[in-house]
Design a protein around this motif. Structure first.
Motif, PDB file in Angstrom:
ATOM      1  N   LEU A 132      46.970  36.411  38.192  1.00  0.00           N
ATOM      2  CA  LEU A 132      46.421  36.844  36.903  1.00  0.00           C
ATOM      3  C   LEU A 132      45.410  35.842  36.354  1.00  0.00           C
ATOM      4  CD1 LEU A 132      49.551  38.400  35.177  1.00  0.00           C
ATOM      5  CD2 LEU A 132      47.632  39.554  36.257  1.00  0.00           C
ATOM      6  N   GLN A 133      45.677  34.568  36.551  1.00  0.00           N
ATOM      7  CA  GLN A 133      44.711  33.565  36.115  1.00  0.00           C
ATOM      8  C   GLN A 133      43.426  33.689  36.937  1.00  0.00           C
ATOM      9  OE1 GLN A 133      45.945  29.505  36.598  1.00  0.00           O
ATOM     10  NE2 GLN A 133      44.339  28.735  35.235  1.00  0.00           N
ATOM     11  N   GLY A 134      43.541  33.996  38.224  1.00  0.00           N
ATOM     12  CA  GLY A 134      42.366  34.200  39.074  1.00  0.00           C
ATOM     13  C   GLY A 134      41.555  35.406  38.641  1.00  0.00           C
ATOM     14  N   ILE A 135      42.233  36.501  38.256  1.00  0.00           N
ATOM     15  CA  ILE A 135      41.528  37.695  37.780  1.00  0.00           C
ATOM     16  C   ILE A 135      40.807  37.392  36.463  1.00  0.00           C
ATOM     17  CG2 ILE A 135      41.861  40.036  36.889  1.00  0.00           C
ATOM     18  CD1 ILE A 135      44.109  40.333  38.967  1.00  0.00           C
ATOM     19  N   GLY A 136      41.459  36.658  35.579  1.00  0.00           N
ATOM     20  CA  GLY A 136      40.823  36.271  34.314  1.00  0.00           C
ATOM     21  C   GLY A 136      39.620  35.366  34.532  1.00  0.00           C
ATOM     22  N   ALA A 137      39.755  34.420  35.467  1.00  0.00           N
ATOM     23  CA  ALA A 137      38.624  33.536  35.779  1.00  0.00           C
ATOM     24  C   ALA A 137      37.466  34.328  36.375  1.00  0.00           C
ATOM     25  CB  ALA A 137      39.068  32.439  36.741  1.00  0.00           C
ATOM     26  N   THR A 138      37.774  35.307  37.217  1.00  0.00           N
ATOM     27  CA  THR A 138      36.734  36.144  37.820  1.00  0.00           C
ATOM     28  C   THR A 138      35.998  36.948  36.756  1.00  0.00           C
ATOM     29  OG1 THR A 138      37.987  36.319  39.870  1.00  0.00           O
ATOM     30  CG2 THR A 138      36.317  37.996  39.474  1.00  0.00           C
ATOM     31  N   GLU A 139      36.757  37.541  35.847  1.00  0.00           N
ATOM     32  CA  GLU A 139      36.137  38.338  34.785  1.00  0.00           C
ATOM     33  C   GLU A 139      35.225  37.475  33.910  1.00  0.00           C
ATOM     34  OE1 GLU A 139      37.422  40.899  30.840  1.00  0.00           O
ATOM     35  OE2 GLU A 139      38.894  39.640  31.855  1.00  0.00           O
ATOM     36  N   THR A 140      35.709  36.324  33.506  1.00  0.00           N
ATOM     37  CA  THR A 140      34.926  35.442  32.648  1.00  0.00           C
ATOM     38  C   THR A 140      33.681  34.942  33.367  1.00  0.00           C
ATOM     39  OG1 THR A 140      36.956  34.747  31.549  1.00  0.00           O
ATOM     40  CG2 THR A 140      35.024  33.348  31.262  1.00  0.00           C
ATOM     41  N   THR A 141      33.852  34.568  34.622  1.00  0.00           N
ATOM     42  CA  THR A 141      32.726  34.064  35.392  1.00  0.00           C
ATOM     43  C   THR A 141      31.665  35.141  35.589  1.00  0.00           C
ATOM     44  OG1 THR A 141      34.178  32.540  36.553  1.00  0.00           O
ATOM     45  CG2 THR A 141      32.076  32.997  37.576  1.00  0.00           C
ATOM     46  N   LEU A 142      32.073  36.363  35.904  1.00  0.00           N
ATOM     47  CA  LEU A 142      31.100  37.435  36.083  1.00  0.00           C
ATOM     48  C   LEU A 142      30.397  37.791  34.777  1.00  0.00           C
ATOM     49  CD1 LEU A 142      32.856  39.814  38.624  1.00  0.00           C
ATOM     50  CD2 LEU A 142      30.902  38.323  39.005  1.00  0.00           C
ATOM     51  N   LEU A 143      31.117  37.712  33.657  1.00  0.00           N
ATOM     52  CA  LEU A 143      30.471  37.984  32.374  1.00  0.00           C
ATOM     53  C   LEU A 143      29.451  36.910  32.025  1.00  0.00           C
ATOM     54  CD1 LEU A 143      33.371  39.338  30.154  1.00  0.00           C
ATOM     55  CD2 LEU A 143      31.312  40.545  30.856  1.00  0.00           C
ATOM     56  N   ILE A 144      29.800  35.656  32.274  1.00  0.00           N
ATOM     57  CA  ILE A 144      28.891  34.567  31.910  1.00  0.00           C
ATOM     58  C   ILE A 144      27.719  34.482  32.880  1.00  0.00           C
ATOM     59  CG2 ILE A 144      28.681  32.061  31.720  1.00  0.00           C
ATOM     60  CD1 ILE A 144      31.575  32.065  30.653  1.00  0.00           C
ATOM     61  N   TYR A 145      28.018  34.355  34.186  1.00  0.00           N
ATOM     62  CA  TYR A 145      26.958  34.118  35.164  1.00  0.00           C
ATOM     63  C   TYR A 145      26.276  35.399  35.636  1.00  0.00           C
ATOM     64  CZ  TYR A 145      28.492  29.319  35.432  1.00  0.00           C
ATOM     65  OH  TYR A 145      28.798  28.025  35.127  1.00  0.00           O
TER      66      TYR A 145
END
Length: 191
Positions: A132-145
């Protein structure tokens, strides 16, 4: 009052549409590449606000990265233009040269930003402690970058490429000589 009709028999009446040829001097292409690399916003901001870290590493200034990318991309763009002109004779005008640089610059910026976003996603997934932490990091990273960074990267890439294209079009090229029409048939090959 009589209106004067505007006739455009030839497209060469529009700005940037005159045929061009490579400049014959040896220094024209390297000078165009150096001028294209030295994008004024980067040079001005480096002089006004010097970066804290000049060396590659974790916190390198993005302007240095952009300047290094320009050192590779501008000469590569000139090589692509040369190869395309040798094969097909296009782009044949200054406007065509500038458009090619802008197209390639925008595509390169989009590809590099997408690559950075994907690398950041992989780093976020590897460094996360659970799924779940990996999915959250992926979502945040895709939104930012991805969503936030991609339009900015393309805008900067196209702007940089516009400058490089203008430098290439006006430094490395000169107006081509007029083509001579063979009105009497005397210029053809004799058998």
């Amino acid at each position: 009052m009589a209106r004067r009709a505007i006739r455009l028999d030839s497209i060469e009446h529009l700005p940037g549409q005159t045929r061009v040829a490579w400049r014959r001097t040896r220094l024209a292409i390297p000078l165009a590449a150096l001028a294209g690399i030295a994008w004024p916003p980067i040079i001005a901001t480096l002089l006004i606000w010097p970066p804290e870290n000049w060396m590659p590493g974790r916190d390198i200034d993005w302007r240095i990265v952009l300047l290094v990318l320009g050192c590779v991309a501008v000469p590569a763009g000139l090589m692509v233009i040369r190869r395309e002109r040798d094969r097909r004779g296009r782009p044949g005008t200054r406007l065509g040269i500038v458009w090619r640089f802008m197209l390639y610059g925008g595509l390169l910026a989009a590809a590099l930003q997408t690559l950075v976003a994907l690398l950041m996603v992989v780093i976020g997934l590897v460094s996360s402690s659970d799924l779940l932490q990996g999915i959250g990091a992926t979502e945040t990273t895709l939104l930012i970058y991805g969503v936030g960074g991609l339009p900015i990267a393309v805008l900067v890439g196209v702007s940089y490429a516009l400058w490089a294209g203008l430098c290439a079009a006006f430094i490395a090229f000169v107006p081509a000589p007029e083509k001579v029409r063979d009105r009497l048939g005397l210029m053809g090959e004799t058998g």
